[in-house]
Design an enzyme around this catalytic site. Structure first.
Site, PDB file in Angstrom:
ATOM      1  N   ASP A  87       0.794  -1.246   0.000  1.00 50.27           N
ATOM      2  CA  ASP A  87       0.000   0.000   0.000  1.00 50.27           C
ATOM      3  C   ASP A  87       0.825   1.295   0.000  1.00 50.27           C
ATOM      4  O   ASP A  87       0.469   2.260   0.704  1.00 50.27           O
ATOM      5  CB  ASP A  87      -0.971   0.006   1.195  1.00 50.27           C
ATOM      6  CG  ASP A  87      -1.949  -1.150   1.167  1.00 50.27           C
ATOM      7  OD1 ASP A  87      -1.917  -1.935   0.204  1.00 50.27           O
ATOM      8  OD2 ASP A  87      -2.741  -1.276   2.119  1.00 50.27           O
ATOM      9  N   GLN A  97       8.330 -12.659  22.164  1.00 46.71           N
ATOM     10  CA  GLN A  97       7.978 -14.051  22.478  1.00 46.71           C
ATOM     11  C   GLN A  97       8.658 -15.022  21.511  1.00 46.71           C
ATOM     12  O   GLN A  97       8.032 -15.979  21.026  1.00 46.71           O
ATOM     13  CB  GLN A  97       6.456 -14.248  22.433  1.00 46.71           C
ATOM     14  CG  GLN A  97       5.682 -13.292  23.333  1.00 46.71           C
ATOM     15  CD  GLN A  97       4.191 -13.549  23.259  1.00 46.71           C
ATOM     16  OE1 GLN A  97       3.717 -14.605  23.670  1.00 46.71           O
ATOM     17  NE2 GLN A  97       3.450 -12.591  22.737  1.00 46.71           N
ATOM     18  N   GLU A 144      -4.573  -0.782  -1.370  1.00 41.20           N
ATOM     19  CA  GLU A 144      -5.878  -0.843  -0.710  1.00 41.20           C
ATOM     20  C   GLU A 144      -6.844   0.051  -1.481  1.00 41.20           C
ATOM     21  O   GLU A 144      -6.519   1.207  -1.770  1.00 41.20           O
ATOM     22  CB  GLU A 144      -5.783  -0.348   0.743  1.00 41.20           C
ATOM     23  CG  GLU A 144      -7.138  -0.401   1.451  1.00 41.20           C
ATOM     24  CD  GLU A 144      -7.104   0.051   2.910  1.00 41.20           C
ATOM     25  OE1 GLU A 144      -6.004   0.236   3.462  1.00 41.20           O
ATOM     26  OE2 GLU A 144      -8.191   0.222   3.486  1.00 41.20           O
ATOM     27  N   LYS A 165      -6.558  -4.867  -3.092  1.00 40.20           N
ATOM     28  CA  LYS A 165      -7.209  -5.495  -1.928  1.00 40.20           C
ATOM     29  C   LYS A 165      -8.235  -4.539  -1.317  1.00 40.20           C
ATOM     30  O   LYS A 165      -7.950  -3.354  -1.144  1.00 40.20           O
ATOM     31  CB  LYS A 165      -6.138  -5.900  -0.897  1.00 40.20           C
ATOM     32  CG  LYS A 165      -5.333  -4.754  -0.307  1.00 40.20           C
ATOM     33  CD  LYS A 165      -4.224  -5.329   0.546  1.00 40.20           C
ATOM     34  CE  LYS A 165      -3.472  -4.336   1.390  1.00 40.20           C
ATOM     35  NZ  LYS A 165      -4.224  -3.466   2.275  1.00 40.20           N
ATOM     36  N   VAL A 207       3.111   0.291   4.239  1.00 43.80           N
ATOM     37  CA  VAL A 207       2.412   1.078   5.255  1.00 43.80           C
ATOM     38  C   VAL A 207       0.975   0.576   5.414  1.00 43.80           C
ATOM     39  O   VAL A 207       0.402   0.032   4.497  1.00 43.80           O
ATOM     40  CB  VAL A 207       2.411   2.569   4.859  1.00 43.80           C
ATOM     41  CG1 VAL A 207       3.833   3.092   4.766  1.00 43.80           C
ATOM     42  CG2 VAL A 207       1.650   2.845   3.565  1.00 43.80           C
ATOM     43  N   THR A 208       0.402   0.833   6.629  1.00 49.10           N
ATOM     44  CA  THR A 208       1.089   1.294   7.824  1.00 49.10           C
ATOM     45  C   THR A 208       1.426   0.088   8.690  1.00 49.10           C
ATOM     46  O   THR A 208       0.734  -0.937   8.638  1.00 49.10           O
ATOM     47  CB  THR A 208       0.204   2.283   8.642  1.00 49.10           C
ATOM     48  OG1 THR A 208      -0.972   1.602   9.106  1.00 49.10           O
ATOM     49  CG2 THR A 208      -0.205   3.487   7.826  1.00 49.10           C
ATOM     50  N   CYS A 243      -2.139  -2.264   7.934  1.00 52.51           N
ATOM     51  CA  CYS A 243      -2.102  -3.243   6.827  1.00 52.51           C
ATOM     52  C   CYS A 243      -0.898  -4.172   6.893  1.00 52.51           C
ATOM     53  O   CYS A 243      -0.995  -5.338   6.491  1.00 52.51           O
ATOM     54  CB  CYS A 243      -2.183  -2.509   5.500  1.00 52.51           C
ATOM     55  SG  CYS A 243      -3.816  -1.756   5.260  1.00 52.51           S
ATOM     56  N   LYS A 269      -7.686  -4.561   4.886  1.00 52.71           N
ATOM     57  CA  LYS A 269      -6.375  -4.214   5.440  1.00 52.71           C
ATOM     58  C   LYS A 269      -5.381  -5.335   5.155  1.00 52.71           C
ATOM     59  O   LYS A 269      -4.233  -5.082   4.816  1.00 52.71           O
ATOM     60  CB  LYS A 269      -6.486  -3.953   6.951  1.00 52.71           C
ATOM     61  CG  LYS A 269      -7.484  -2.858   7.337  1.00 52.71           C
ATOM     62  CD  LYS A 269      -7.207  -1.542   6.659  1.00 52.71           C
ATOM     63  CE  LYS A 269      -8.188  -0.456   7.090  1.00 52.71           C
ATOM     64  NZ  LYS A 269      -8.132   0.718   6.181  1.00 52.71           N
TER      65      LYS A 269
HETATM   66  N1  TIU Z   1      -2.638   0.435   4.270  1.00 51.02           N
HETATM   67  C1  TIU Z   1      -3.127   0.733   5.471  1.00 51.02           C
HETATM   68  O1  TIU Z   1      -2.469   0.553   6.490  1.00 51.02           O
HETATM   69  N2  TIU Z   1      -4.378   1.329   5.512  1.00 51.02           N
HETATM   70  C2  TIU Z   1      -4.793   2.201   6.478  1.00 51.02           C
HETATM   71  O2  TIU Z   1      -5.925   2.704   6.443  1.00 51.02           O
HETATM   72  N3  TIU Z   1      -3.888   2.518   7.459  1.00 51.02           N
HETATM   73  C3  TIU Z   1      -4.000   3.466   8.440  1.00 51.02           C
HETATM   74  O3  TIU Z   1      -3.148   3.482   9.311  1.00 51.02           O
HETATM   75  N4  TIU Z   1      -4.993   4.350   8.394  1.00 51.02           N
END
Ligand code: TIU
Length: 222
Positions: free
Chosen positions: A24, A198, A72, A125, A153-154, A158, A128
């Site tokens: 993403d 862990q 996304e 996709k 990200v993030t 995701c 997430k």
């Molecule tokens: N790709 C992804 O992480 N989508 C999000 O909406 N992330 C946020 O942190 N908002």
């Protein structure tokens, strides 16, 4: 076999059975004025990943190993967007770079620096996680991939959703700390800690220079 200094311990991988996943890296998340910033987030926390990720892509491409980018987003009629996600706002609304997280819009696409090349996979996709309602599992099966180097990200959204599910599906995941980003520095730190805690509960954590060095060493031995 290449090995990388990682947490909680060394990550070893067969390059022929390892894919790079780039999650993403879209304009809506990374550019000033995009969806991310419109939510009040600090986009610079994400854009710092572009440079190391670009160097990693160069190395990965030089080694001719598989690369899978994800985005996304949703169909223009939003029929693939659950009402619960739609109700929280943003998706499909007009943003600075077109309709937010809608396929085909400028903001939905990947930033110029990391644009996919011919022959690389691009997985769209709606969720997430990168496995839900996508062809990712089939692609990995066909490639006979067993391990994933994960970037994008993030970190806590995701990337985490994808790595957790990949781990359940039997893939070993190495997450690169300098190539994943969160709008929130605290979430970045803790998000990475969670992965390797862990004894590596659902993955490993290293940085991209370590992977680039391991790849270069394995190329020299060929
Ligand atoms: N790709 C992804 O992480 N989508 C999000 O909406 N992330 C946020 O942190 N908002």
């Amino acid at each position: 076999m290449p090995s990388v200094d990682a947490l909680p311990h060394t990550f070893t991988f067969d390059p022929d059975k390892t894919a790079l996943l780039v999650i993403d890296m879209q304009r809506d998340f990374l550019l000033p004025g995009g969806f991310g910033e419109s939510l009040g987030n600090d986009f610079a926390q994400l854009s710092r990943t572009i440079e190391p990720l670009s160097a990693l892509l160069t190395a990965w491409r030089a080694a001719s190993l598989p690369i899978i980018h994800t985005r996304e987003g949703h169909l223009p009629d939003l029929s693939d967007c659950p009402p619960s996600k739609l109700a929280r706002g943003g998706i499909g609304e007009q943003g600075a770079f077109g309709r937010i997280l809608v396929r085909g819009e400028y903001g939905h696409d990947i930033v110029d620096e990391l644009a996919p090349l011919d022959g690389e996979f691009v997985v769209d996709k709606p969720g997430k996680g990168a496995f839900y309602a996508t062809e990712l599992s089939d692609i990995l099966d066909k490639l006979q991939v067993q391990k994933l180097v994960v970037t994008g990200v993030t970190t806590e959204v995701c990337v985490h959703t994808t790595v957790r599910e990949a781990n359940d599906r039997g893939y070993d995941c190495l997450v690169l700390s300098d190539c994943v980003g969160s709008y929130f520095p605290e979430f970045q730190r803790v998000g990475l800690e969670m992965i390797a805690a862990q004894g590596g509960i659902f993955g490993w954590v290293a940085d991209s220079p370590s992977v680039i060095a391991a790849l270069a060493a394995s190329q020299e031995q060929k």
